[in-house]
Design an enzyme around this catalytic site. Structure first.
Site, PDB file in Angstrom:
ATOM      1  N   CYS A  67      40.741  24.423  51.702  1.00 59.27           N
ATOM      2  CA  CYS A  67      41.544  23.716  50.636  1.00 59.27           C
ATOM      3  C   CYS A  67      41.454  24.429  49.216  1.00 59.27           C
ATOM      4  O   CYS A  67      40.250  24.665  48.759  1.00 59.27           O
ATOM      5  CB  CYS A  67      41.255  22.444  50.408  1.00 59.27           C
ATOM      6  SG  CYS A  67      42.530  21.664  49.316  1.00 59.27           S
ATOM      7  N   CYS A  71      37.971  19.530  44.384  1.00 53.80           N
ATOM      8  CA  CYS A  71      37.313  18.310  44.191  1.00 53.80           C
ATOM      9  C   CYS A  71      35.849  18.323  44.544  1.00 53.80           C
ATOM     10  O   CYS A  71      35.434  18.736  45.670  1.00 53.80           O
ATOM     11  CB  CYS A  71      38.042  17.264  45.243  1.00 53.80           C
ATOM     12  SG  CYS A  71      39.631  17.497  45.256  1.00 53.80           S
ATOM     13  N   CYS A  74      34.330  17.257  48.148  1.00 51.73           N
ATOM     14  CA  CYS A  74      35.004  17.483  49.358  1.00 51.73           C
ATOM     15  C   CYS A  74      34.328  18.560  50.032  1.00 51.73           C
ATOM     16  O   CYS A  74      34.196  19.845  49.680  1.00 51.73           O
ATOM     17  CB  CYS A  74      36.266  17.520  48.962  1.00 51.73           C
ATOM     18  SG  CYS A  74      37.102  17.551  50.423  1.00 51.73           S
ATOM     19  N   CYS A 111      46.320   7.559  60.761  1.00 49.79           N
ATOM     20  CA  CYS A 111      46.454   8.369  59.547  1.00 49.79           C
ATOM     21  C   CYS A 111      46.133   9.653  59.696  1.00 49.79           C
ATOM     22  O   CYS A 111      44.968   9.984  60.149  1.00 49.79           O
ATOM     23  CB  CYS A 111      45.526   7.685  58.468  1.00 49.79           C
ATOM     24  SG  CYS A 111      45.738   8.452  56.957  1.00 49.79           S
ATOM     25  N   CYS A 142      50.674   6.936  58.628  1.00 53.12           N
ATOM     26  CA  CYS A 142      50.093   7.292  57.197  1.00 53.12           C
ATOM     27  C   CYS A 142      49.954   8.781  57.053  1.00 53.12           C
ATOM     28  O   CYS A 142      49.343   9.329  58.123  1.00 53.12           O
ATOM     29  CB  CYS A 142      48.960   6.605  56.947  1.00 53.12           C
ATOM     30  SG  CYS A 142      48.197   6.926  55.373  1.00 53.12           S
ATOM     31  N   CYS A 202      49.892   4.189  49.315  1.00 56.77           N
ATOM     32  CA  CYS A 202      48.321   4.264  49.661  1.00 56.77           C
ATOM     33  C   CYS A 202      47.473   4.820  48.768  1.00 56.77           C
ATOM     34  O   CYS A 202      47.819   6.348  48.727  1.00 56.77           O
ATOM     35  CB  CYS A 202      47.986   4.525  51.112  1.00 56.77           C
ATOM     36  SG  CYS A 202      46.392   4.564  51.803  1.00 56.77           S
ATOM     37  N   ARG A 274      41.166  -1.311  51.620  1.00 60.77           N
ATOM     38  CA  ARG A 274      40.570  -0.408  52.895  1.00 60.77           C
ATOM     39  C   ARG A 274      39.153  -0.284  52.658  1.00 60.77           C
ATOM     40  O   ARG A 274      38.985   0.526  51.313  1.00 60.77           O
ATOM     41  CB  ARG A 274      41.377   0.637  53.121  1.00 60.77           C
ATOM     42  CG  ARG A 274      42.883   0.310  53.617  1.00 60.77           C
ATOM     43  CD  ARG A 274      43.760   1.317  53.886  1.00 60.77           C
ATOM     44  NE  ARG A 274      44.867   1.026  54.023  1.00 60.77           N
ATOM     45  CZ  ARG A 274      45.582   0.224  55.248  1.00 60.77           C
ATOM     46  NH1 ARG A 274      44.824  -0.054  56.111  1.00 60.77           N
ATOM     47  NH2 ARG A 274      46.773  -0.023  55.006  1.00 60.77           N
TER      48      ARG A 274
HETATM   49  N1  SAM Z   1      43.978  16.857  50.690  1.00 59.07           N
HETATM   50  C1  SAM Z   1      44.633  15.490  50.525  1.00 59.07           C
HETATM   51  C2  SAM Z   1      44.296  15.125  49.075  1.00 59.07           C
HETATM   52  O1  SAM Z   1      43.101  15.113  48.484  1.00 59.07           O
HETATM   53  O2  SAM Z   1      45.327  14.592  48.320  1.00 59.07           O
HETATM   54  C3  SAM Z   1      44.175  14.566  51.201  1.00 59.07           C
HETATM   55  C4  SAM Z   1      43.069  14.541  52.139  1.00 59.07           C
HETATM   56  S1  SAM Z   1      41.580  14.035  50.998  1.00 59.07           S
HETATM   57  C5  SAM Z   1      40.080  14.238  52.164  1.00 59.07           C
HETATM   58  C6  SAM Z   1      41.665  12.402  50.929  1.00 59.07           C
HETATM   59  C7  SAM Z   1      40.684  11.389  50.164  1.00 59.07           C
HETATM   60  O3  SAM Z   1      39.564  11.331  50.769  1.00 59.07           O
HETATM   61  C8  SAM Z   1      40.239  11.866  48.718  1.00 59.07           C
HETATM   62  O4  SAM Z   1      41.032  11.661  47.748  1.00 59.07           O
HETATM   63  C9  SAM Z   1      38.794  10.989  48.619  1.00 59.07           C
HETATM   64  O5  SAM Z   1      39.092   9.775  48.050  1.00 59.07           O
HETATM   65  C10 SAM Z   1      38.506  10.920  49.918  1.00 59.07           C
HETATM   66  N2  SAM Z   1      37.279  11.632  50.235  1.00 59.07           N
HETATM   67  C11 SAM Z   1      37.057  12.961  50.248  1.00 59.07           C
HETATM   68  N3  SAM Z   1      36.036  13.297  50.573  1.00 59.07           N
HETATM   69  C12 SAM Z   1      35.196  12.464  50.534  1.00 59.07           C
HETATM   70  C13 SAM Z   1      33.546  12.199  50.616  1.00 59.07           C
HETATM   71  N4  SAM Z   1      32.681  13.218  50.700  1.00 59.07           N
HETATM   72  N5  SAM Z   1      33.160  10.758  50.443  1.00 59.07           N
HETATM   73  C14 SAM Z   1      34.096   9.880  50.015  1.00 59.07           C
HETATM   74  N6  SAM Z   1      35.339  10.109  50.287  1.00 59.07           N
HETATM   75  C15 SAM Z   1      35.960  11.323  50.224  1.00 59.07           C
HETATM   76  C1  DTB Z   2      41.033   7.941  52.017  1.00 66.19           C
HETATM   77  O1  DTB Z   2      41.143   7.296  50.834  1.00 66.19           O
HETATM   78  N1  DTB Z   2      39.986   7.936  52.752  1.00 66.19           N
HETATM   79  C2  DTB Z   2      40.119   8.750  53.969  1.00 66.19           C
HETATM   80  C3  DTB Z   2      41.498   8.798  53.802  1.00 66.19           C
HETATM   81  N2  DTB Z   2      41.831   8.275  52.595  1.00 66.19           N
HETATM   82  C4  DTB Z   2      42.178  10.169  54.237  1.00 66.19           C
HETATM   83  C5  DTB Z   2      39.444   9.953  54.202  1.00 66.19           C
HETATM   84  C6  DTB Z   2      37.822   9.832  54.160  1.00 66.19           C
HETATM   85  C7  DTB Z   2      37.372  11.313  53.862  1.00 66.19           C
HETATM   86  C8  DTB Z   2      35.516  11.111  54.174  1.00 66.19           C
HETATM   87  C9  DTB Z   2      35.055  12.675  54.135  1.00 66.19           C
HETATM   88  C10 DTB Z   2      35.454  13.475  55.500  1.00 66.19           C
HETATM   89  O2  DTB Z   2      35.466  12.891  56.446  1.00 66.19           O
HETATM   90  O3  DTB Z   2      35.727  14.496  55.076  1.00 66.19           O
HETATM   91 FE1  SF4 Z   3      41.439  19.357  49.102  1.00 62.75          FE
HETATM   92 FE2  SF4 Z   3      39.565  17.761  49.606  1.00 62.75          FE
HETATM   93 FE3  SF4 Z   3      40.554  17.891  47.485  1.00 62.75          FE
HETATM   94 FE4  SF4 Z   3      42.100  16.883  49.537  1.00 62.75          FE
HETATM   95  S1  SF4 Z   3      39.886  15.995  48.594  1.00 62.75           S
HETATM   96  S2  SF4 Z   3      42.636  17.998  47.772  1.00 62.75           S
HETATM   97  S3  SF4 Z   3      41.330  18.180  51.027  1.00 62.75           S
HETATM   98  S4  SF4 Z   3      39.558  19.535  48.204  1.00 62.75           S
END
Ligand code: SAM
Ligand code: DTB
Ligand code: SF4
Length: 334
Positions: A67, A71, A74, A111, A142, A202, A274
């Protein structure tokens, strides 16, 4: 496990709080004695929802890693070396196999998550077909795939998408510490487009990023002041991923996590709240406190997107011990 029940709608009419929620008011809720806060949250929960029912939602990463965004939490950001193997957009067939499995094990919501800054035009037809076909299995749908244009929200709405997930993640003041490649306003704009196109919103956030209590209150105030508030509010507890800037450091105090759920429930009485990422690190008693505080949905199945989640059998056993039934669909707005 008990058969899913239709959500019981104990609707009390709810009007958004006059003048909205100030950060100070939300912080004052956080500052309540724990028992008072929980009692208040549980009372609000019971007024608007069946307090003994939880929705089971299964996640699938349909496009993993690589990506462009940065973030700091992530595993999927190309800015950090987390050892994750990137994968391109999944085939429809494989998505449907996963969705059927999720349904067979009792999920009512599916989702799909894609690690994009924004979907490309060439992906839209495939995404729309996935949404249509997953919905045709009788699952609530979703999708979370980054920012969307007006045309993209319309396409997804036409495909029948129920919810679009796009989190604010944290307070506007702390946001710049976590993400620099897209702005808070970009996120608000996408949420506005989703709402305008007629899909349910959401949107939630992550706690444990190093934000303070005022900043957690700032996130909740932002969400609660959306007009209307999001239909669904995921509260994620940071999963520390090695290789990311937030890979080390201390976990958030568990009671602070429960407080966040309770404050979300009080300020957004009608939303689904959630209990999202981080459950693997929570024991059963802590999860039960989260349900008492107003959480009424969990991610169900042994994977989130790239990290683990409790085994489905363990979740079924926990819900059975608590006498919590599963929900069919969610709570519609009055
Ligand atoms: N890429 C898209 C975006 O960020 O808009 C969707 C997927 S992203 C993984 C969705 C959400 O997962 C993020 O906004 C964040 O709140 C949560 N998330 C991602 N990595 C995480 C982590 N290591 N621990 C907890 N929540 C996480
Ligand atoms: C959200 O707020 N939490 C979910 C869903 N929306 C997509 C994702 C959590 C991701 C946790 C880290 C991972 O598994 O990579
Ligand atoms: Fe990309 Fe992860 Fe950020 Fe979603 S949360 S935009 S997958 S870097």
């Amino acid at each position: 496990m008990n058969a899913p029940v239709q959500a019981v709608h104990l609707h009390r009419p709810y009007k958004q709080k006059e003048g909205g929620w100030s950060v100070a008011e939300v912080e004052a809720l956080f500052n309540l004695p724990f028992m008072d806060l929980l009692h208040r949250a549980a009372s609000v929960h019971r007024e608007h929802h069946d307090a003994n029912a939880v929705q089971l939602s299964t996640l699938l990463s349909i496009k993993t890693g690589g990506c462009e965004e940065d973030c700091k939490y992530c595993s999927q950001s190309a800015h950090y070396d987390t050892g994750l193997q990137a994968e391109k957009l999944m085939d429809l067939y494989d998505v449907l196999v996963a969705a059927k499995q999720a349904k067979a094990s009792g999920a009512t919501r599916f989702c799909m998550g894609a690690a994009w800054r924004q979907p490309k035009e060439r992906h839209m037809e495939q995404l729309s077909t996935m949404v249509k076909e997953v919905k045709a299995l009788g699952l609530e749908t979703c999708l979370t795939a980054g920012m969307l244009s007006d045309a993209q929200t319309d396409q997804l709405k036409d495909a029948g998408l129920d919810y679009y997930n796009h989190n604010l993640d944290t307070s506007p003041e702390f946001y710049g510490e976590i993400i620099t490649t897209r702005t808070y306003q970009d996120r608000l704009d996408t949420l506005e487009r989703v709402r305008k196109a007629g899909m349910k919103v959401c949107s939630g956030g992550i706690v444990g990023l190093g934000e303070n209590r005022t900043q957690r209150a700032g996130l909740v105030a932002q969400l609660a002041n959306l007009n209307p508030p999001p239909d669904s509010v995921p509260i994620n507890n940071l999963i520390r991923i090695e290789g990311t800037p937030l890979g080390g450091g201390d976990a958030l105090d568990p009671f602070e996590f429960v407080r966040t759920i309770a404050v979300a429930r009080i300020t957004m009485p009608k939303s689904m709240v959630r209990l999202s990422a981080g459950r693997e690190a929570m024991d059963e008693a802590l999860q039960a406190l989260c349900f008492y505080a107003g959480a009424n949905s969990i991610f169900y199945g042994d994977r989130l997107l790239t990290t683990g989640n409790p085994q489905a059998e363990a979740d079924r056993a926990l819900l059975a011990k608590l006498g919590v039934r599963t929900m069919d669909g969610d709570t519609p707005r009055a």
